[in-house]
Design an enzyme around this catalytic site. Structure first.
Site, PDB file in Angstrom:
ATOM      1  N   ASP A   3      45.079 -20.822 -11.965  1.00  0.00           N
ATOM      2  CA  ASP A   3      45.206 -21.871 -10.962  1.00  0.00           C
ATOM      3  C   ASP A   3      46.443 -22.710 -11.278  1.00  0.00           C
ATOM      4  OD1 ASP A   3      44.693 -23.592  -8.904  1.00  0.00           O
ATOM      5  OD2 ASP A   3      42.868 -24.453  -9.750  1.00  0.00           O
TER       6      ASP A   3
ATOM      7  N   ASP B 232      47.728 -20.832  -4.350  1.00  0.00           N
ATOM      8  CA  ASP B 232      47.996 -21.219  -5.735  1.00  0.00           C
ATOM      9  C   ASP B 232      46.933 -20.807  -6.736  1.00  0.00           C
ATOM     10  OD1 ASP B 232      46.153 -22.968  -4.615  1.00  0.00           O
ATOM     11  OD2 ASP B 232      46.778 -24.644  -5.855  1.00  0.00           O
ATOM     12  N   GLU B 233      46.032 -19.915  -6.373  1.00  0.00           N
ATOM     13  CA  GLU B 233      45.028 -19.483  -7.346  1.00  0.00           C
ATOM     14  C   GLU B 233      44.529 -18.089  -7.017  1.00  0.00           C
ATOM     15  OE1 GLU B 233      41.111 -21.324  -7.272  1.00  0.00           O
ATOM     16  OE2 GLU B 233      41.565 -22.236  -5.330  1.00  0.00           O
TER      17      GLU B 233
END
Length: 420
Positions: A28, A121-122
């Site tokens: 993350d 983003d993860e």
């Protein structure tokens, strides 16, 4: 995921964690939008920074310096400014986020084929097949962190565990810029110290019910008969929470979850009833949406228009095209037609949005040749604009109708408040 921060376990100095069987990683990015903005503004490092819109917008991201003042994503901008008046507020640049995200995902896919993105983003990674080539899960996690920092200039936190659920909790506990391994043999010990809100499926109402029953920690849930949980919470939720409380999560990492849509929407700084302003905003959003698709290498067939009125009533209209597109002109013309078909007369509008669904890889798109069509057209113009924007920044080239009116100061007086 819990609305509270997961406590960060203290690992004895020098201890080498046992990562046997811990082949699931959750990676993350730390304060992703804000971290990408700091690449543009390195002089702001160490200061509280908020990414978001005007006072009627919401916080999209905030650096950890701002978070310490109580600022968090989805908070109204007015409240965020009151909590952290010294913060620097920056407008979002979604094309930059898409570009950095593509770089991060490329690092993941060069490590293992089993990557399950959750957002820009993860992602979850299953690194079982990469161990012989790259080493154990902990070594792979360190390699990922180093490569992302070197290649993209941002930091990430990684959780390493035997299951997806525990890996995600571990990455949250490792934030910011950390790595936490939860050995398989210590999974239950790790979980049982957490508050009940840390479990997936525990929202505000479920948490209230659990607290009324005297259940405050995951250990309390684990030692409560499953029949009691089922009666209080329902069949599915009760059984799920009981299983999770013992670290049981059989879900595998699914390679490549398809992105369902790409879009953008904005809340006006004040309710508007002038169709000209709405038309301008639809053009702005169509340009942004098409740009995001091109940055992600996607095209789509269905254009969706969203309109929210002053009383919060919301309408959506859609139109499916004969073939997928990522051309700004096509997306705009379709969205504009959908708005005109609504037949609104001076209705007060709070928000407008444009998105494209039915996504496919742009490389798989078959372009239908039209008799008499010029060999260079609107898509080539879009690509030229993308190249200029990548070099000089978004807004370096834009449609003339989006330029500020003559004599306007401080930029576009019609700029909307909450880009997403």
């Amino acid at each position: 995921m819990s609305r509270r921060r997961v406590p960060r376990p203290v690992q004895p100095a020098g201890e080498v964690p046992d990562d046997t069987g811990c082949t699931v990683l959750h990676v993350d990015m730390d304060a992703f939008f804000a971290s990408v903005e700091l690449l543009r503004h390195p002089h702001l490092r160490g200061r509280p920074v908020i990414v978001g819109g005007g006072r009627r917008g919401v916080v999209l991201s905030a650096t950890y310096e701002a978070r310490r003042a109580g600022v968090h994503a989805a908070m109204p901008m007015g409240r965020a400014r009151r909590l952290c008046p010294q913060a620097v507020v920056l407008p979002p640049h979604h094309e930059d986020y898409a570009r950095v995200s593509a770089g991060v995902m490329a690092v993941f896919r060069s490590t293992t084929e089993r990557v399950e993105p959750l957002s820009l983003d993860e992602a979850f990674l299953d690194v079982a097949a990469a161990r012989r080539r790259l080493g154990g899960p902990t070594a792979i996690a360190r390699l990922l962190r180093d490569r992302i920092a070197d290649e993209q200039g941002i930091t990430c936190s990684v959780g390493v565990a035997a299951t997806k659920f525990v890996a995600k909790l571990a990455s949250a506990a490792a934030k910011p810029d950390g790595l936490l391994v939860v050995p398989r043999a210590r999974t239950v010990e790790f979980l049982h110290e957490l508050p009940v809100a840390a479990l997936w499926g525990v929202g505000e109402r479920t948490e209230e019910t659990l607290l009324r029953l005297g259940l405050r920690t995951v250990a309390d849930i684990a030692h409560t008969p499953v029949e009691t949980l089922r009666r209080a919470l329902g069949e599915a939720t009760g059984r799920s929470l009981h299983e999770l409380s013992w670290g049981r999560d059989p879900r595998p990492v699914h390679a490549e979850r398809e992105e369902r849509s790409v879009g953008a929407e904005q809340t006006f700084a004040r309710d508007v009833d002038d169709p000209r302003l709405v038309h301008r905003e639809i053009l702005r959003l169509a340009e942004r949406t098409a740009g995001r698709m091109r940055a992600a290498g996607l095209a789509g067939r269905t254009v969706v228009l969203k309109v929210r009125f002053a009383d919060f009533t919301t309408l959506t209209r859609s139109r499916t095209l004969p073939e997928p597109t990522d051309v700004t002109r096509v997306v705009h013309a379709t969205a504009h037609g959908l708005y005109e078909a609504l037949g609104l007369q001076r209705a007060r509008i709070r928000l407008v949005g444009v998105r494209v669904e039915g996504l496919v890889p742009a490389s798989a798109q078959h372009r239908q040749l039209v008799l008499g069509e010029r060999p260079q057209g609107w898509r080539e113009a879009d690509e030229a604009v993308d190249r200029v924007s990548a070099r000089f920044g978004r807004g370096a080239v834009r449609p003339a109708s989006l330029l500020p009116p003559p004599g306007a100061e401080g930029g576009d007086p019609w700029a909307a408040a909450a880009p997403r």
